[in-house]
Design an enzyme around this catalytic site. Structure first.
Site, PDB file in Angstrom:
ATOM      1  N   LYS A   1       0.925  -1.228  -0.119  1.00 16.43           N
ATOM      2  CA  LYS A   1      -0.056  -0.152   0.205  1.00 16.43           C
ATOM      3  C   LYS A   1       0.950   1.199   0.043  1.00 16.43           C
ATOM      4  O   LYS A   1       1.927   1.241   0.510  1.00 16.43           O
ATOM      5  CB  LYS A   1      -0.931  -0.042   1.196  1.00 16.43           C
TER       6      LYS A   1
ATOM      7  N   LYS B   1       7.791   1.026   1.703  1.00 10.30           N
ATOM      8  CA  LYS B   1       8.358   0.015   0.897  1.00 10.30           C
ATOM      9  C   LYS B   1       9.868   0.433   0.811  1.00 10.30           C
ATOM     10  O   LYS B   1      10.749  -0.289   0.794  1.00 10.30           O
ATOM     11  CB  LYS B   1       7.598   0.110  -0.288  1.00 10.30           C
TER      12      LYS B   1
ATOM     13  N   LYS C   1       8.460   9.865  -8.278  1.00  9.56           N
ATOM     14  CA  LYS C   1       9.155  10.703  -7.086  1.00  9.56           C
ATOM     15  C   LYS C   1      10.542  10.284  -6.796  1.00  9.56           C
ATOM     16  O   LYS C   1      11.170  11.184  -6.123  1.00  9.56           O
ATOM     17  CB  LYS C   1       8.327  11.030  -5.852  1.00  9.56           C
TER      18      LYS C   1
ATOM     19  N   ASP D   1       0.513   0.667  -4.327  1.00  9.02           N
ATOM     20  CA  ASP D   1      -0.181  -0.458  -4.410  1.00  9.02           C
ATOM     21  C   ASP D   1      -0.926  -0.486  -6.062  1.00  9.02           C
ATOM     22  O   ASP D   1      -1.744  -1.464  -6.232  1.00  9.02           O
ATOM     23  CB  ASP D   1      -1.456  -0.766  -3.565  1.00  9.02           C
TER      24      ASP D   1
END
Length: 296
Positions: free
Chosen positions: A37, A42, A68, A155
């Site tokens: 998500k 992550k 980004k 996600d």
């Protein structure tokens, strides 16, 4: 590693991104795709896992797959230029580039690449990932790599951002102990199952992150056949390491929780190197997740 002998057309009758079959990472390197998500951690997980692999003596390459381009800044201590920006500077003539233009060395020798992405609403992230892998192959940068980690945007499991699954051996899903994170995890499971029909990728397991408890994750794992590979509690040193633009391995060892977190990452890395058994997971329907999670 599990391999697939035949490879029918991927995404036939759908809007999947088709990759050039010649643009693939050869067997030999352990390739891991990290999903979860949005905002679940992550990039923190990927960077610290890369650092852990490097501590185990492995040659590591981390590829950030988010426009980004903040996947690797805790490894390099800065925001590095992206592949797509550098290619644009040479009018997409990749033969004019040298590895030092787009590959940067971070903590403990980890090689870092940020693929970047097109401006919002104007292109496909999967294409950018494919171009990044193609560029790495052209410069023979994958031949002396033991571990490749793809850190993938949020996600999103559309054809474009599912592209790293076409190169990976295993997928790790980062989740918290809450409904929204687990709901996203279920969707990612479905994407991996779809890709596993035509590619070698298999589910490696779950990384529980920013969670004191894992009772909801445990419920979902027991029902679907998933397993938790590592558990990172909400340790403040992890948050502060991002602010300091460094990995957890560079934090003060006497700081509360730092050694425990480092050891957990080292155990996760070693377990992945030991060739974890791929999982056969049964995903749930949306209503089933709603009925399964929560308190009576």
């Amino acid at each position: 590693m599990t391999t697939t002998l035949s490879r029918p057309t991927d995404g036939e009758g759908s809007v999947q991104v088709l990759q050039d079959p010649k643009i693939k990472i050869e067997d030999g390197a352990l390739v891991i795709a990290v999903y979860g998500k949005g905002g679940i951690g992550k990039s923190t997980t990927s960077s610290n896992l890369s650092a852990a692999f490097s501590r185990l003596g492995k040659r590591v390459l981390q590829i950030g797959c988010d426009p980004k381009h903040d996947s690797t800044f805790t490894l390099t201590h800065r925001m590095v230029p992206t592949v797509i920006d550098i290619l644009e500077e040479v009018d997409f003539h990749s033969e004019e580039l040298r590895p030092k233009d787009f590959v940067f060395t971070g903590f403990n020798g980890v090689k870092c690449v940020e693929s970047g992405g097109p401006p919002a609403g104007t292109g496909c992230g999967g294409y950018v990932t494919g171009q990044t892998v193609k560029l790495l192959k052209e410069h023979h940068l994958l031949e002396e790599t033991d571990v490749v980690i793809f850190d993938v945007l949020g996600d999103v499991v559309c054809g474009g951002f599912a592209a790293p699954l076409q190169h990976a051996n295993y997928c790790l899903i980062v989740t918290a102990n809450d409904f929204d994170s687990i709901f996203a995890m279920n969707r990612i499971v479905q994407a991996i199952q779809a890709k596993a029909k035509n590619y070698k990728v298999r589910l490696g397991g779950v990384v529980a992150n920013r969670s004191k408890d894992t009772d909801q994750i445990d419920k979902f794992n027991e029902r679907t056949g998933l397993r938790t590979m590592a558990h990172f509690k909400d340790v403040d040193a992890i948050r502060r390491s991002r602010l300091k633009k460094c990995t957890i391995f560079e934090m003060d060892e006497n700081d509360e929780g730092v050694m425990a977190v480092c050891n957990e990452y080292l155990c996760l890395a070693q377990n992945m190197l030991d060739k974890v058994e791929p999982l056969e997971v049964v995903s749930l329907k949306d209503r089933e997740i709603f009925d399964l999670l929560g308190f009576d």
